[in-house]
Write an enzyme that holds these catalytic residues in place. Structure first.
Site, mmCIF file in Angstrom:
data_model
loop_
_atom_site.group_PDB
_atom_site.id
_atom_site.type_symbol
_atom_site.label_atom_id
_atom_site.label_comp_id
_atom_site.label_asym_id
_atom_site.label_seq_id
_atom_site.Cartn_x
_atom_site.Cartn_y
_atom_site.Cartn_z
ATOM 1 N N GLU B 91 2.441 6.586 3.151
ATOM 2 C CA GLU B 91 2.102 7.528 2.080
ATOM 3 C C GLU B 91 1.721 8.871 2.670
ATOM 4 O O GLU B 91 1.320 9.775 1.950
ATOM 5 C CB GLU B 91 0.905 7.022 1.260
ATOM 6 C CG GLU B 91 1.153 5.738 0.537
ATOM 7 C CD GLU B 91 -0.036 5.319 -0.314
ATOM 8 O OE1 GLU B 91 -0.704 6.184 -0.902
ATOM 9 O OE2 GLU B 91 -0.296 4.114 -0.370
ATOM 10 N N CYS B 123 1.359 1.310 -0.847
ATOM 11 C CA CYS B 123 0.849 0.512 0.273
ATOM 12 C C CYS B 123 1.818 -0.567 0.747
ATOM 13 O O CYS B 123 1.491 -1.327 1.662
ATOM 14 C CB CYS B 123 -0.495 -0.101 -0.088
ATOM 15 S SG CYS B 123 -1.755 1.153 -0.365
ATOM 16 N N THR B 164 -13.138 3.791 1.834
ATOM 17 C CA THR B 164 -12.180 2.857 2.434
ATOM 18 C C THR B 164 -10.907 3.482 2.996
ATOM 19 O O THR B 164 -10.282 2.877 3.877
ATOM 20 C CB THR B 164 -11.756 1.807 1.384
ATOM 21 O OG1 THR B 164 -11.330 2.495 0.209
ATOM 22 C CG2 THR B 164 -12.898 0.861 1.063
ATOM 23 N N ARG B 211 -10.267 0.352 -13.201
ATOM 24 C CA ARG B 211 -10.197 -1.111 -13.248
ATOM 25 C C ARG B 211 -8.784 -1.622 -13.445
ATOM 26 O O ARG B 211 -8.508 -2.792 -13.188
ATOM 27 C CB ARG B 211 -11.102 -1.626 -14.365
ATOM 28 C CG ARG B 211 -12.521 -1.384 -13.978
ATOM 29 C CD ARG B 211 -13.498 -2.013 -14.891
ATOM 30 N NE ARG B 211 -14.830 -1.690 -14.382
ATOM 31 C CZ ARG B 211 -15.934 -2.109 -14.923
ATOM 32 N NH1 ARG B 211 -15.896 -2.867 -15.985
ATOM 33 N NH2 ARG B 211 -17.089 -1.786 -14.399
ATOM 34 N N THR B 213 -6.456 -1.081 -11.644
ATOM 35 C CA THR B 213 -5.895 -1.403 -10.334
ATOM 36 C C THR B 213 -6.070 -2.883 -9.980
ATOM 37 O O THR B 213 -5.446 -3.367 -9.054
ATOM 38 C CB THR B 213 -6.552 -0.570 -9.214
ATOM 39 O OG1 THR B 213 -7.943 -0.821 -9.220
ATOM 40 C CG2 THR B 213 -6.304 0.910 -9.412
ATOM 41 N N HIS B 246 -2.670 -7.765 1.352
ATOM 42 C CA HIS B 246 -3.044 -6.351 1.326
ATOM 43 C C HIS B 246 -4.541 -6.274 1.031
ATOM 44 O O HIS B 246 -5.067 -7.051 0.241
ATOM 45 C CB HIS B 246 -2.244 -5.587 0.267
ATOM 46 C CG HIS B 246 -2.685 -4.156 0.171
ATOM 47 N ND1 HIS B 246 -2.678 -3.324 1.256
ATOM 48 C CD2 HIS B 246 -3.184 -3.427 -0.866
ATOM 49 C CE1 HIS B 246 -3.148 -2.131 0.897
ATOM 50 N NE2 HIS B 246 -3.457 -2.176 -0.377
ATOM 51 N N LYS B 251 -13.165 -7.617 -1.118
ATOM 52 C CA LYS B 251 -13.231 -8.578 -2.238
ATOM 53 C C LYS B 251 -11.859 -8.974 -2.775
ATOM 54 O O LYS B 251 -11.623 -10.133 -3.087
ATOM 55 C CB LYS B 251 -14.038 -7.962 -3.388
ATOM 56 C CG LYS B 251 -15.527 -8.145 -3.233
ATOM 57 C CD LYS B 251 -16.245 -7.659 -4.477
ATOM 58 C CE LYS B 251 -17.753 -7.636 -4.249
ATOM 59 N NZ LYS B 251 -18.443 -6.797 -5.221
ATOM 60 N N ASN B 278 -9.028 0.654 4.476
ATOM 61 C CA ASN B 278 -7.727 0.355 3.893
ATOM 62 C C ASN B 278 -6.703 1.306 4.496
ATOM 63 O O ASN B 278 -6.719 2.498 4.206
ATOM 64 C CB ASN B 278 -7.801 0.539 2.376
ATOM 65 C CG ASN B 278 -6.458 0.359 1.686
ATOM 66 O OD1 ASN B 278 -5.479 -0.051 2.318
ATOM 67 N ND2 ASN B 278 -6.407 0.656 0.400
ATOM 68 N N SER B 308 1.132 -0.016 -4.894
ATOM 69 C CA SER B 308 0.927 0.436 -6.265
ATOM 70 C C SER B 308 2.222 0.970 -6.841
ATOM 71 O O SER B 308 3.056 1.522 -6.131
ATOM 72 C CB SER B 308 -0.143 1.523 -6.300
ATOM 73 O OG SER B 308 -1.387 0.952 -5.983
#
Lengths: 135, 358
Positions: B91, B123, B164, B211, B213, B246, B251, B278, B308
């Protein structure tokens, strides 16, 4: 804009590609097609290992045009293990202090941009302290 | 198995392929989560990670790809001139127009008889390049292909992504299965049009659907891809010693693993987000390189990326004897992670070009 000048020497800049003299076997960098030792024709490509040691060094706090945004940085004379001495920036020093004789290895990094943010990016060799492991 | 007997969903080339070399890269600078929290004072929670890796002033996707690829070539033991493709997924390609791949191919010595191109799928751009490399090698068009996932990830100052968004990735050389250190037994790609995260042309920072995502994006795609791969290959979670997902934060992959029946033991070695952040297109692939650094012959590994937009690529790998003599030929992923210089938020702002100089 100095596109042809950078383009012409990209192999030696990106990967330490030099020459070996077929007559006296001395390793040559930068490539010049004539052996500086015996004067014979030397056009055979030789890729340097990238390992060497710091021969001398100095730090720049007021960089020349094109390097203003990356000061301060350290420039060193690096004696390559094959013999030739090259001038290059040191990088990834972290908190390490530079010493004469310090073993280093070549990495290819962004050197600067040709002109402002619209210009081509110039990549080339720098050296960092040895110690990550085999390559 | 003949072509007609193959599952119609799985991506399995006619000629078996695998990874014959791999190489990781992580820059040496680390920004602790506490340094981000000190500046932005987010209302909820603390940092999801201990720290993230940050590229230095002279680093970008091109320089980082060169180092990872040199490591991959050292392990593969082939000459760069034998590569028929150099494909980079990211990216953060330094140019909007001009391939990263040409500089990388030239620096490796892979020019001139080589296909080169830059891949973009958020990603999962790196795993997308691997799927394409499987096709190139598996069809017999070329013997070896280099696929890289590498990023200097972007996050808007003040966005939770600042905790991240890290820098790093890994390079893989795909070649014939009989030369592989890990055979790719099957792959599967699952894609839908889901607008969970994007960056428009000429914008510096990405936007995301908060959210949105989670469930409709990350979990749906990861789960569908991995579940279909398991079902179609007739395997289950317990057949794999390792699983890598990924990892935008710690979490998400932990929950995705648990929903698929994997335990913490299977995912812990490939879960690097707590210590490097990340790395976007590099995230799943550098997780895999950490696993290959310790895997034993016969071990099976499940890898599932997520990009994404959205989609996931899932791979079923089987490690071979060749891993034992090849992995020591380049620095380990752990060696890069251990090489560490902590920086403060101000230095980070300078390194990542977030400081206006004029």
């Amino acid at each position: 804009m100095e596109i042809p000048r950078h383009w012409r020497i990209k192999s030696q800049r990106y990967g330490l590609v030099g020459e070996v003299c077929p007559h006296c076997e001395i390793k040559i960098f930068p490539p010049r097609d004539v052996c500086p030792n015996c004067g014979g024709e030397a056009k055979e490509e030789y890729i340097f290992s990238g390992r060497g040691e710091v021969y001398s060094f100095t730090s720049l706090y007021d960089g020349p045009a094109g390097f203003e945004e990356t000061t301060p940085y350290t420039v060193a004379l690096i004696k390559l293990e094959e013999g030739p001495v090259v001038t290059a920036q040191l990088t990834d020093l972290g908190d390490a202090s530079v010493e004469i004789g310090m073993p280093v290895e070549m990495v290819t990094r962004r050197i600067r941009s040709d002109g402002d943010e619209r210009g081509m990016l110039i990549y080339g060799y720098k050296f960092r302290p040895l110690g990550l492991g085999p390559r | 198995m003949t072509s007609s007997e193959k599952s119609s969903l799985l991506l399995i080339p006619d000629r078996p392929v695998g990874f014959i070399g791999y190489g990781a890269y992580v820059p040496r600078y680390r920004l602790p989560g506490s340094a981000v929290a000190r500046v932005w004072r987010f209302s909820e929670g603390g940092s999801p990670v201990k720290e993230k890796a940050v590229a230095g002033l002279d680093e970008d996707v091109i320089t980082m790809s060169i180092e990872a690829a040199r490591n991959a070539l050292a392990r593969a033991g082939i000459a760069a001139s034998e590569l028929r493709a150099v494909w980079i997924g990211s990216e953060s390609h330094p140019y909007a127009v001009k391939p990263s791949g040409t500089v990388v191919a030239e620096a490796l010595g892979a020019t001139t008889s080589v296909s080169t191109g830059d891949w973009q799928f958020a990603c999962k751009a790196g795993t997308e390049a691997i799927v394409a490399a499987m096709g190139l090698v598996g069809s017999g068009m070329g013997k070896y292909a280099l696929a890289i996932g590498m990023d200097t990830a972007q996050g808007r100052p003040g966005d939770q992504l600042e905790y991240t968004a890290g820098s790093g990735g890994a390079a893989y050389i795909v070649g014939p299965a009989d030369e592989a250190l890990a055979v790719i037994e099957a792959a599967y790609s699952f894609v839908t049009d889901t607008p969970d995260f994007w960056r428009r042309q000429e914008q510096k920072y990405p936007e995301h659907g908060q959210r949105f995502t989670g469930d409709p994006a990350y979990f749906k795609h990861i789960h569908s891809a991995a579940e279909t791969l398991l079902k179609e290959t007739g395997t289950s979670a317990s057949d794999y010693r390792f699983a890598v997902f990924h990892q935008p934060n710690p979490k998400f992959p932990q929950r995705a693993a648990s929903l698929l029946g994997f335990n913490d033991e299977q995912i812990k070695d490939g879960l690097l987000v707590p210590v490097i952040g990340n790395t976007y297109a590099g995230a799943a692939l550098i997780g895999l390189s950490a696993v290959l650094d310790i895997a034993q012959p016969g071990d099976r590994i499940l890898v599932t990326s997520f990009g994404s937009g959205a989609g996931s690529d899932a791979f079923a790998l089987r490690v071979t004897e060749a891993i034992l003599e090849r992995r020591g030929k380049a620095p380990s992923t752990a060696a890069y992670i251990a090489r560490r210089t902590e920086i403060d938020y101000g230095t980070y702002v300078r390194f990542r070009g977030k400081l206006a100089m004029k």
